[in-house]
Design an enzyme around this catalytic site. Structure first.
Site, PDB file in Angstrom:
ATOM      1  N   LYS A 178       0.686  19.963  24.442  1.00 15.00           N
ATOM      2  CA  LYS A 178       1.562  18.940  23.880  1.00 15.00           C
ATOM      3  C   LYS A 178       1.362  17.738  24.796  1.00 15.00           C
ATOM      4  O   LYS A 178       2.196  17.814  25.966  1.00 15.00           O
ATOM      5  CB  LYS A 178       2.919  19.597  23.639  1.00 15.00           C
ATOM      6  CG  LYS A 178       3.977  18.514  23.488  1.00 15.00           C
ATOM      7  CD  LYS A 178       3.832  17.482  22.634  1.00 15.00           C
ATOM      8  CE  LYS A 178       5.059  16.610  23.015  1.00 15.00           C
ATOM      9  NZ  LYS A 178       4.555  15.048  23.332  1.00 15.00           N
ATOM     10  N   GLU A 253       6.241  21.512  37.327  1.00 10.61           N
ATOM     11  CA  GLU A 253       6.037  20.339  38.317  1.00 10.61           C
ATOM     12  C   GLU A 253       6.604  19.281  38.259  1.00 10.61           C
ATOM     13  O   GLU A 253       6.200  18.455  37.104  1.00 10.61           O
ATOM     14  CB  GLU A 253       4.404  20.103  38.182  1.00 10.61           C
ATOM     15  CG  GLU A 253       3.268  21.367  38.508  1.00 10.61           C
ATOM     16  CD  GLU A 253       3.407  21.703  39.849  1.00 10.61           C
ATOM     17  OE1 GLU A 253       4.076  21.127  40.747  1.00 10.61           O
ATOM     18  OE2 GLU A 253       3.001  22.910  40.155  1.00 10.61           O
ATOM     19  N   GLU A 388      13.797   8.044  41.242  1.00  7.46           N
ATOM     20  CA  GLU A 388      12.096   8.105  40.926  1.00  7.46           C
ATOM     21  C   GLU A 388      11.951   6.794  40.227  1.00  7.46           C
ATOM     22  O   GLU A 388      12.223   6.630  38.776  1.00  7.46           O
ATOM     23  CB  GLU A 388      11.709   9.217  40.277  1.00  7.46           C
ATOM     24  CG  GLU A 388      10.304   9.459  40.319  1.00  7.46           C
ATOM     25  CD  GLU A 388       9.718  10.521  39.655  1.00  7.46           C
ATOM     26  OE1 GLU A 388      10.316  11.066  38.862  1.00  7.46           O
ATOM     27  OE2 GLU A 388       8.626  11.229  40.211  1.00  7.46           O
TER      28      GLU A 388
HETATM   29  P1  NDP Z   1       8.747  13.391  30.280  1.00  6.00           P
HETATM   30  O1  NDP Z   1       9.638  14.589  31.067  1.00  6.00           O
HETATM   31  O2  NDP Z   1       9.567  12.625  29.801  1.00  6.00           O
HETATM   32  O3  NDP Z   1       7.665  14.024  29.675  1.00  6.00           O
HETATM   33  C1  NDP Z   1       6.539  15.118  29.863  1.00  6.00           C
HETATM   34  C2  NDP Z   1       6.344  15.764  28.486  1.00  6.00           C
HETATM   35  O4  NDP Z   1       7.302  16.517  28.049  1.00  6.00           O
HETATM   36  C3  NDP Z   1       5.802  14.686  27.356  1.00  6.00           C
HETATM   37  O5  NDP Z   1       4.755  15.427  26.893  1.00  6.00           O
HETATM   38  C4  NDP Z   1       7.097  14.655  26.642  1.00  6.00           C
HETATM   39  O6  NDP Z   1       6.717  14.381  25.228  1.00  6.00           O
HETATM   40  C5  NDP Z   1       7.531  16.024  26.799  1.00  6.00           C
HETATM   41  N1  NDP Z   1       8.988  16.469  26.517  1.00  6.00           N
HETATM   42  C6  NDP Z   1       9.934  15.529  26.525  1.00  6.00           C
HETATM   43  N2  NDP Z   1      11.222  15.978  26.022  1.00  6.00           N
HETATM   44  C7  NDP Z   1      10.931  17.329  25.916  1.00  6.00           C
HETATM   45  C8  NDP Z   1      11.702  18.667  25.581  1.00  6.00           C
HETATM   46  N3  NDP Z   1      13.055  18.438  25.337  1.00  6.00           N
HETATM   47  N4  NDP Z   1      11.132  19.710  25.301  1.00  6.00           N
HETATM   48  C9  NDP Z   1       9.726  19.787  25.443  1.00  6.00           C
HETATM   49  N5  NDP Z   1       8.985  18.849  25.877  1.00  6.00           N
HETATM   50  C10 NDP Z   1       9.397  17.532  25.934  1.00  6.00           C
HETATM   51  O7  NDP Z   1       7.869  12.778  31.712  1.00  6.00           O
HETATM   52  P2  NDP Z   1       6.956  11.546  31.783  1.00  6.00           P
HETATM   53  O8  NDP Z   1       6.099  11.723  30.533  1.00  6.00           O
HETATM   54  O9  NDP Z   1       8.035  10.494  31.672  1.00  6.00           O
HETATM   55  O10 NDP Z   1       6.243  11.840  33.197  1.00  6.00           O
HETATM   56  C11 NDP Z   1       6.732  11.220  34.250  1.00  6.00           C
HETATM   57  C12 NDP Z   1       7.335  12.248  35.191  1.00  6.00           C
HETATM   58  O11 NDP Z   1       6.316  13.387  35.490  1.00  6.00           O
HETATM   59  C13 NDP Z   1       7.785  11.808  36.616  1.00  6.00           C
HETATM   60  O12 NDP Z   1       9.170  12.452  36.870  1.00  6.00           O
HETATM   61  C14 NDP Z   1       6.893  12.353  37.572  1.00  6.00           C
HETATM   62  O13 NDP Z   1       7.339  12.523  38.832  1.00  6.00           O
HETATM   63  C15 NDP Z   1       6.448  13.736  36.840  1.00  6.00           C
HETATM   64  N6  NDP Z   1       5.072  14.403  37.240  1.00  6.00           N
HETATM   65  C16 NDP Z   1       5.252  15.451  38.046  1.00  6.00           C
HETATM   66  C17 NDP Z   1       3.924  15.689  38.657  1.00  6.00           C
HETATM   67  C18 NDP Z   1       3.815  16.950  39.591  1.00  6.00           C
HETATM   68  O14 NDP Z   1       2.825  17.485  39.929  1.00  6.00           O
HETATM   69  N7  NDP Z   1       5.264  17.355  40.295  1.00  6.00           N
HETATM   70  C19 NDP Z   1       2.816  15.265  38.599  1.00  6.00           C
HETATM   71  C20 NDP Z   1       2.956  14.074  37.582  1.00  6.00           C
HETATM   72  C21 NDP Z   1       3.925  13.761  36.823  1.00  6.00           C
HETATM   73  P3  NDP Z   1       6.918  12.790  24.604  1.00  6.00           P
HETATM   74  O15 NDP Z   1       5.921  12.139  25.508  1.00  6.00           O
HETATM   75  O16 NDP Z   1       6.652  12.926  23.317  1.00  6.00           O
HETATM   76  O17 NDP Z   1       8.201  12.397  25.161  1.00  6.00           O
END
Ligand code: NDP
Length: 497
Positions: A178, A253, A388
């Site tokens: 996803k 992560e 963040e």
């Molecule tokens: P989000 O948590 O908003 O989204 C991540 C994914 O989860 C997207 O595909 C999103 O879909 C999906 N999602 C959102 N809500 C749900 C839910 N309730 N149930 C299941 N899936 C869901 O993160 P961002 O895309 O904004 O990414 C940024 C974040 O990722 C930052 O906090 C960053 O630090 C973290 N990150 C961490 C890394 C690590 O290695 N620790 C590496 C890279 C990033 P949709 O897009 O449709 O909302």
């Protein structure tokens, strides 16, 4: 930048692009100019069912192959990715805004290398023979978990999928990915390339649509054995909650608020260069970005001056121009969020040293651009130093002693990464031992390799990506015991007699 074609992409289920069962679509736009570049299937829960069923059907065949065959398929995929380097890089840049010099020179080659790495290490994975006694053979075998739900963020749209996909596939699992709604296109194309590489139809599926509907349906689905998630900490907590109804394992992560601790004896030129890379690589949209910079008081002025001077020349502009190093951020609401944090930093008394606004050039007028921004005189309790921001914004604060530097670095709910800058490696190692994070760099920031484990502690999550450690995340270790003598000489037999 002329008008671009708005192409249609389906979800990828069972080896082909398919429309969503409800027939709905959503748009993906180019953040450099706001134009539509694709319409994408807006999946429903019924599509999640279809994708999980396709992955489950492909599972026994894929898991039943010798690991050498799965490994060879990943090597073919690695080669095919490099054959499509220009196409994939351009697609990534157009959906995300990441400069073409980065997508060509970093994202696509690293995706290929990741498949290559996992193709190699999986063939060395073994179980153990356990010395229980002379009357038995007792050993462990590693089995795939089944269908893995891979949910990924928008900051590195392709690489974050690849990190999990490569490890899950090579260990014999099948996947339903996803991808993020703002940048789903490369995941769909990658799934097509998986099929081209000979990975069976159904082994890699991509469902597109909102996280709250299809993402959550994937987490809740009884046919999904594990969720590999990268994203925001709040989303990770929600995923844990939903997965708990089936006691489903999740790898998380999550976010980071990473510190650079620059000691008085540090090479300040190197630290300033490191801060530019740590703060502005991928426009600071990196979980490990060095957004909190702590400098020992006596070197603060010198560091701030050199950091600002080094960041001043970064070219912000059209991401398709090979000279550009900072493109737009991926969507307007994200730039709004960055702007709110910049306003709050000013209000709380931080001193703006660089940037702080939208660039004023003809080529940046239609996109979601934001300048590299540095604040001085920051403190750890300011909002932009606590949260963040996930954009090109860093703050510099001071500390008096190394102990205080570490205490400030640890004063956050996050625990992903940190760096220490010093010429005294003994002291540096001592501080590294005290930092509550998953990775510490000494005299560097943001160095990741396939060979090194990646993952955090505290509210940055748990579990690892990359390195040989990640293979364990996608297998179940089964213990098998064989009575080889029939003799009743085992330790517990006397208890019932
Ligand atoms: P989000 O948590 O908003 O989204 C991540 C994914 O989860 C997207 O595909 C999103 O879909 C999906 N999602 C959102 N809500 C749900 C839910 N309730 N149930 C299941 N899936 C869901 O993160 P961002 O895309 O904004 O990414 C940024 C974040 O990722 C930052 O906090 C960053 O630090 C973290 N990150 C961490 C890394 C690590 O290695 N620790 C590496 C890279 C990033 P949709 O897009 O449709 O909302």
């Amino acid at each position: 930048m002329g008008t671009t074609e708005c192409k249609h992409y389906g979800a990828y289920i069972g080896g082909e692009q398919v429309d969503a069962s409800g027939g709905e679509t959503f748009e993906v736009t180019n953040p450099a100019n706001g134009q539509c570049i694709a319409t994408v299937a807006k999946c429903t829960e019924a599509d999640v069912d279809r994708a999980v069923a396709a992955a489950a059907a492909a599972g026994p065949g894929w898991a039943g192959l010798p690991v050498s065959e799965r490994s060879k398929a990943l090597l073919r995929l690695s080669r095919i990715i490099m054959e499509h380097q220009e196409e994939l890089a351009a697609l990534e840049t157009s959906q995300h805004g990441s400069p073409i010099r980065k997508t060509m020179g970093f994202d696509v080659p690293l995706c290929a290398e990741t498949f290559e790495y996992f193709a190699g290490i999986a063939r060395a994975m073994t179980g153990d023979v356990l010395p229980v006694g002379p009357w038995a053979r007792s050993f462990t075998v590693k089995e795939p978990l089944g269908v893995i739900g891979v949910i990924t963020p928008w900051n590195f749209p392709t690489l974050m999928v690849v990190w999990k996909l490569a490890a899950a596939l090579v260990t014999g699992n099948t996947c339903v990915v996803k991808p993020p709604s703002v940048c789903p296109l490369t995941s769909i194309r990658l799934a097509e390339l998986c099929t081209e590489a000979g990975i069976p139809a159904g082994a890699v599926n991509v469902i597109t649509g909102s996280g709250e509907t299809v993402g959550e349906a994937l987490v809740r689905h009884p046919g999904v054995a594990k969720i590999g998630f990268t994203g925001d900490t709040a989303t990770g907590k929600r995923i844990m909650e939903v997965a708990s109804c089936q006691a489903k394992p999740v790898g998380l992560e999550l976010g980071g608020k990473n510190a650079m601790v620059v000691l008085a004896d540090a090479d300040i030129d190197a630290a300033a260069e490191g801060a530019v890379f740590g703060s502005f690589f991928n426009s600071g949209q990196v979980c490990a970005t060095s957004s909190r910079i702590f400098v020992q008081e006596s070197r603060y002025e010198e560091f701030a001056e050199k950091f600002v001077a080094a960041a001043k020349g970064l070219r912000v502009g059209d991401p398709m121009d090979p000279a550009t190093v900072i493109g737009p951020v991926p969507f307007g609401a994200h730039r709004d969020k960055i702007e709110r944090y910049v306003a709050s930093a000013k209000k709380e008394g931080a001193t703006l040293l660089l940037g702080g606004g939208r660039p004023d050039t003809p080529e940046t007028q239609d996109g979601y651009y934001f300048e590299p921004t540095i604040f001085g005189n920051a403190t750890n309790d300011m909002e932009f130093m606590r949260d963040e921001v996930f954009g090109p914004v860093s703050g510099i604060a001071t500390f008096a002693s190394p102990e205080e530097g570490v205490a400030l670095a640890n004063a956050t709910p996050y625990g992903l990464s940190a760096s220490v800058w010093t010429e005294d490696l003994r002291l540096g190692l001592n501080l590294a031992n005290q930092l509550q994070v998953g990775t510490v760099w000494l005299n560097e920031h943001l160095m990741l390799f396939c060979e090194t484990p990646w993952g955090g502690c505290k509210q940055s999550g748990y579990g690892k990506d990359l390195s040989t450690m990640v293979l364990e995340e996608y297998v179940h270790t089964k213990h098998i015991y064989i009575d080889t003598t029939g003799a009743q000489v085992k330790p517990w037999y006397g208890i019932l007699k």
